[in-house]
Design a protein around this motif. Structure first.
Motif, PDB file in Angstrom:
ATOM      1  N   PHE A 118       0.819  -1.199   0.000  1.00 52.71           N
ATOM      2  CA  PHE A 118       0.000   0.000   0.000  1.00 52.71           C
ATOM      3  C   PHE A 118       0.855   1.252   0.000  1.00 52.71           C
ATOM      4  CE2 PHE A 118      -4.183  -1.576   0.164  1.00 52.71           C
ATOM      5  CZ  PHE A 118      -4.112  -2.800   0.791  1.00 52.71           C
ATOM      6  N   ALA A 119       0.459   2.189  -0.847  1.00 54.77           N
ATOM      7  CA  ALA A 119       1.162   3.466  -0.894  1.00 54.77           C
ATOM      8  C   ALA A 119       0.617   4.401   0.166  1.00 54.77           C
ATOM      9  CB  ALA A 119       1.014   4.095  -2.268  1.00 54.77           C
ATOM     10  N   GLY A 120      -0.647   4.298   0.462  1.00 51.40           N
ATOM     11  CA  GLY A 120      -1.220   5.165   1.477  1.00 51.40           C
ATOM     12  C   GLY A 120      -2.464   5.868   1.009  1.00 51.40           C
ATOM     13  N   ASP A 121      -2.604   7.093   1.472  1.00 55.04           N
ATOM     14  CA  ASP A 121      -3.832   7.837   1.257  1.00 55.04           C
ATOM     15  C   ASP A 121      -3.674   8.888   0.168  1.00 55.04           C
ATOM     16  OD1 ASP A 121      -4.721   6.340   3.392  1.00 55.04           O
ATOM     17  OD2 ASP A 121      -4.420   7.936   4.850  1.00 55.04           O
ATOM     18  N   LEU A 122      -4.760   9.109  -0.533  1.00 52.17           N
ATOM     19  CA  LEU A 122      -4.807  10.114  -1.591  1.00 52.17           C
ATOM     20  C   LEU A 122      -5.849  11.158  -1.217  1.00 52.17           C
ATOM     21  CD1 LEU A 122      -4.191  11.196  -4.448  1.00 52.17           C
ATOM     22  CD2 LEU A 122      -5.916   9.582  -5.301  1.00 52.17           C
ATOM     23  N   LYS A 123      -5.421  12.406  -1.165  1.00 53.33           N
ATOM     24  CA  LYS A 123      -6.321  13.525  -0.876  1.00 53.33           C
ATOM     25  C   LYS A 123      -6.494  14.327  -2.163  1.00 53.33           C
ATOM     26  CE  LYS A 123      -6.602  17.712   1.890  1.00 53.33           C
ATOM     27  NZ  LYS A 123      -5.860  18.572   2.824  1.00 53.33           N
ATOM     28  N   ILE A 124      -7.735  14.550  -2.529  1.00 52.23           N
ATOM     29  CA  ILE A 124      -8.060  15.302  -3.739  1.00 52.23           C
ATOM     30  C   ILE A 124      -8.772  16.589  -3.336  1.00 52.23           C
ATOM     31  CG2 ILE A 124      -9.359  15.285  -5.911  1.00 52.23           C
ATOM     32  CD1 ILE A 124      -7.214  13.203  -5.947  1.00 52.23           C
TER      33      ILE A 124
ATOM     34  N   MET B  91     -18.942  14.543  -6.835  1.00 49.24           N
ATOM     35  CA  MET B  91     -18.849  13.092  -6.894  1.00 49.24           C
ATOM     36  C   MET B  91     -17.571  12.748  -7.648  1.00 49.24           C
ATOM     37  SD  MET B  91     -22.818  12.114  -7.526  1.00 49.24           S
ATOM     38  CE  MET B  91     -22.705  10.627  -6.565  1.00 49.24           C
ATOM     39  N   ALA B  92     -16.708  11.954  -7.022  1.00 47.37           N
ATOM     40  CA  ALA B  92     -15.416  11.630  -7.614  1.00 47.37           C
ATOM     41  C   ALA B  92     -15.228  10.121  -7.693  1.00 47.37           C
ATOM     42  CB  ALA B  92     -14.285  12.248  -6.792  1.00 47.37           C
ATOM     43  N   ALA B  93     -14.428   9.716  -8.674  1.00 46.52           N
ATOM     44  CA  ALA B  93     -14.110   8.306  -8.857  1.00 46.52           C
ATOM     45  C   ALA B  93     -12.629   8.181  -9.183  1.00 46.52           C
ATOM     46  CB  ALA B  93     -14.953   7.713  -9.980  1.00 46.52           C
ATOM     47  N   VAL B  94     -11.976   7.197  -8.585  1.00 50.07           N
ATOM     48  CA  VAL B  94     -10.562   6.946  -8.865  1.00 50.07           C
ATOM     49  C   VAL B  94     -10.460   5.649  -9.667  1.00 50.07           C
ATOM     50  CG1 VAL B  94     -10.095   5.795  -6.646  1.00 50.07           C
ATOM     51  CG2 VAL B  94      -8.241   6.858  -7.886  1.00 50.07           C
ATOM     52  N   PHE B  95      -9.649   5.702 -10.725  1.00 49.72           N
ATOM     53  CA  PHE B  95      -9.440   4.561 -11.612  1.00 49.72           C
ATOM     54  C   PHE B  95      -7.975   4.147 -11.545  1.00 49.72           C
ATOM     55  CE2 PHE B  95     -13.207   6.565 -13.182  1.00 49.72           C
ATOM     56  CZ  PHE B  95     -13.972   5.554 -13.733  1.00 49.72           C
TER      57      PHE B  95
ATOM     58  N   ALA C 299     -13.914  21.320  -2.541  1.00 51.05           N
ATOM     59  CA  ALA C 299     -14.350  20.052  -1.966  1.00 51.05           C
ATOM     60  C   ALA C 299     -13.113  19.183  -1.782  1.00 51.05           C
ATOM     61  CB  ALA C 299     -15.354  19.358  -2.880  1.00 51.05           C
ATOM     62  N   THR C 300     -12.999  18.567  -0.625  1.00 49.34           N
ATOM     63  CA  THR C 300     -11.867  17.692  -0.343  1.00 49.34           C
ATOM     64  C   THR C 300     -12.377  16.262  -0.232  1.00 49.34           C
ATOM     65  OG1 THR C 300     -10.691  19.455   0.800  1.00 49.34           O
ATOM     66  CG2 THR C 300      -9.974  17.211   1.251  1.00 49.34           C
ATOM     67  N   LEU C 301     -11.756  15.370  -1.017  1.00 50.30           N
ATOM     68  CA  LEU C 301     -12.142  13.954  -1.033  1.00 50.30           C
ATOM     69  C   LEU C 301     -10.935  13.116  -0.633  1.00 50.30           C
ATOM     70  CD1 LEU C 301     -13.347  15.282  -4.061  1.00 50.30           C
ATOM     71  CD2 LEU C 301     -14.968  13.593  -3.263  1.00 50.30           C
ATOM     72  N   GLN C 302     -11.184  12.030   0.067  1.00 51.72           N
ATOM     73  CA  GLN C 302     -10.100  11.195   0.582  1.00 51.72           C
ATOM     74  C   GLN C 302     -10.296   9.750   0.118  1.00 51.72           C
ATOM     75  OE1 GLN C 302      -7.873  12.757   2.766  1.00 51.72           O
ATOM     76  NE2 GLN C 302      -6.576  10.991   3.023  1.00 51.72           N
ATOM     77  N   PHE C 303      -9.215   9.165  -0.395  1.00 51.31           N
ATOM     78  CA  PHE C 303      -9.178   7.750  -0.747  1.00 51.31           C
ATOM     79  C   PHE C 303      -8.051   7.131   0.076  1.00 51.31           C
ATOM     80  CE2 PHE C 303     -10.811   9.980  -4.474  1.00 51.31           C
ATOM     81  CZ  PHE C 303     -11.973   9.274  -4.731  1.00 51.31           C
ATOM     82  N   THR C 304      -8.351   6.120   0.877  1.00 49.23           N
ATOM     83  CA  THR C 304      -7.349   5.564   1.788  1.00 49.23           C
ATOM     84  C   THR C 304      -6.855   4.201   1.331  1.00 49.23           C
ATOM     85  OG1 THR C 304      -9.067   4.605   3.191  1.00 49.23           O
ATOM     86  CG2 THR C 304      -8.301   6.803   3.766  1.00 49.23           C
TER      87      THR C 304
ATOM     88  N   PHE D 163      -1.481   9.850 -12.589  1.00 50.45           N
ATOM     89  CA  PHE D 163      -0.349  10.224 -11.743  1.00 50.45           C
ATOM     90  C   PHE D 163       0.078   8.969 -10.985  1.00 50.45           C
ATOM     91  CE2 PHE D 163      -4.310  11.012  -9.627  1.00 50.45           C
ATOM     92  CZ  PHE D 163      -4.162  10.387  -8.397  1.00 50.45           C
ATOM     93  N   ARG D 164       1.277   8.979 -10.472  1.00 51.13           N
ATOM     94  CA  ARG D 164       1.847   7.799  -9.808  1.00 51.13           C
ATOM     95  C   ARG D 164       1.742   7.947  -8.296  1.00 51.13           C
ATOM     96  NH1 ARG D 164       3.041   2.928 -11.018  1.00 51.13           N
ATOM     97  NH2 ARG D 164       4.700   1.947  -9.885  1.00 51.13           N
ATOM     98  N   MET D 165       1.191   6.919  -7.635  1.00 44.90           N
ATOM     99  CA  MET D 165       1.161   6.843  -6.169  1.00 44.90           C
ATOM    100  C   MET D 165       2.347   6.007  -5.732  1.00 44.90           C
ATOM    101  SD  MET D 165      -1.387   8.133  -4.222  1.00 44.90           S
ATOM    102  CE  MET D 165      -1.508   7.035  -2.837  1.00 44.90           C
ATOM    103  N   GLU D 166       3.262   6.622  -4.996  1.00 47.13           N
ATOM    104  CA  GLU D 166       4.411   5.888  -4.478  1.00 47.13           C
ATOM    105  C   GLU D 166       4.651   6.159  -3.003  1.00 47.13           C
ATOM    106  OE1 GLU D 166       7.857   6.489  -6.854  1.00 47.13           O
ATOM    107  OE2 GLU D 166       6.900   5.761  -8.664  1.00 47.13           O
ATOM    108  N   ASP D 167       4.304   7.337  -2.535  1.00 49.06           N
ATOM    109  CA  ASP D 167       4.576   7.738  -1.165  1.00 49.06           C
ATOM    110  C   ASP D 167       3.470   7.290  -0.224  1.00 49.06           C
ATOM    111  OD1 ASP D 167       5.704  10.873  -2.513  1.00 49.06           O
ATOM    112  OD2 ASP D 167       6.852   9.056  -2.151  1.00 49.06           O
ATOM    113  N   ASN D 168       3.665   7.539   1.050  1.00 48.67           N
ATOM    114  CA  ASN D 168       2.656   7.182   2.043  1.00 48.67           C
ATOM    115  C   ASN D 168       1.388   8.016   1.908  1.00 48.67           C
ATOM    116  OD1 ASN D 168       4.137   5.159   3.205  1.00 48.67           O
ATOM    117  ND2 ASN D 168       5.154   6.516   4.642  1.00 48.67           N
ATOM    118  N   ALA D 169       1.538   9.243   1.475  1.00 46.23           N
ATOM    119  CA  ALA D 169       0.381  10.103   1.268  1.00 46.23           C
ATOM    120  C   ALA D 169       0.648  11.000   0.065  1.00 46.23           C
ATOM    121  CB  ALA D 169       0.118  10.948   2.513  1.00 46.23           C
TER     122      ALA D 169
END
Length: 141
Positions: free
Chosen positions: A22-28, A41-45, A69-74, A127-133
């Motif tokens: 797991f890379a961690g959490d994504l804040k949008i 309404m947001a969707a992550v692919f 608007a702030t959305l969180q994907f964990t 975009f690339r998720m690599e870090d913890n957040a």
């Protein structure tokens, strides 16, 4: 002294290995014109196949406050992602369009990706998720 068996070690190893994936959490953070009301309404692919109209990996909703608007994907695994969002102004949970298929509600994509004829390809919004957040920001137009 008792020596741990494979049955004792495997569950602990599985937890360690799965946690490492797991890379961690994504804040949008999504910018919305202050004069527009509705629910973002947001969707992550996580793959190009099905982006942006197919089945997303995850979804989230948020009410804009002062134009944002702030959305969180964990707990997202490491990898490439693209996010799409729209402002549902009439609470019907879908992006409305006119007779020609042109959206009548505000919408946007990660990295502020745009395409003149339809939605941008996954690669332009990804975009690339690599870090913890990680944090991404884009605006709805």
């Amino acid at each position: 002294m008792r020596i741990p068996t494979l049955n004792h070690i495997l569950p602990a190893l599985a937890i360690f290995v799965s946690g490492a994936a797991f890379a961690g959490d994504l804040k949008i953070d999504v910018s919305v014109p202050a004069d527009r009301q509705g629910l973002v309404m947001a969707a992550v692919f996580d793959k190009a196949d099905g982006f942006p109209r197919g089945t997303p990996l995850r979804t989230a909703t948020a009410k804009p406050v002062q134009g944002k608007a702030t959305l969180q994907f964990t707990d997202l695994p490491k990898g490439d992602y693209a996010v799409t969002a729209f402002l549902d102004e009439n609470s019907n949970t879908r992006l409305d369009a006119n007779l020609f298929g042109i959206p009548t509600e505000l919408y946007g994509f990660s990295r502020n990706a745009r395409n003149m004829a339809g939605p941008p390809p996954f690669a332009e919004a990804a975009f690339r998720m690599e870090d913890n957040a990680q944090q991404q920001a884009f605006e709805l137009k």
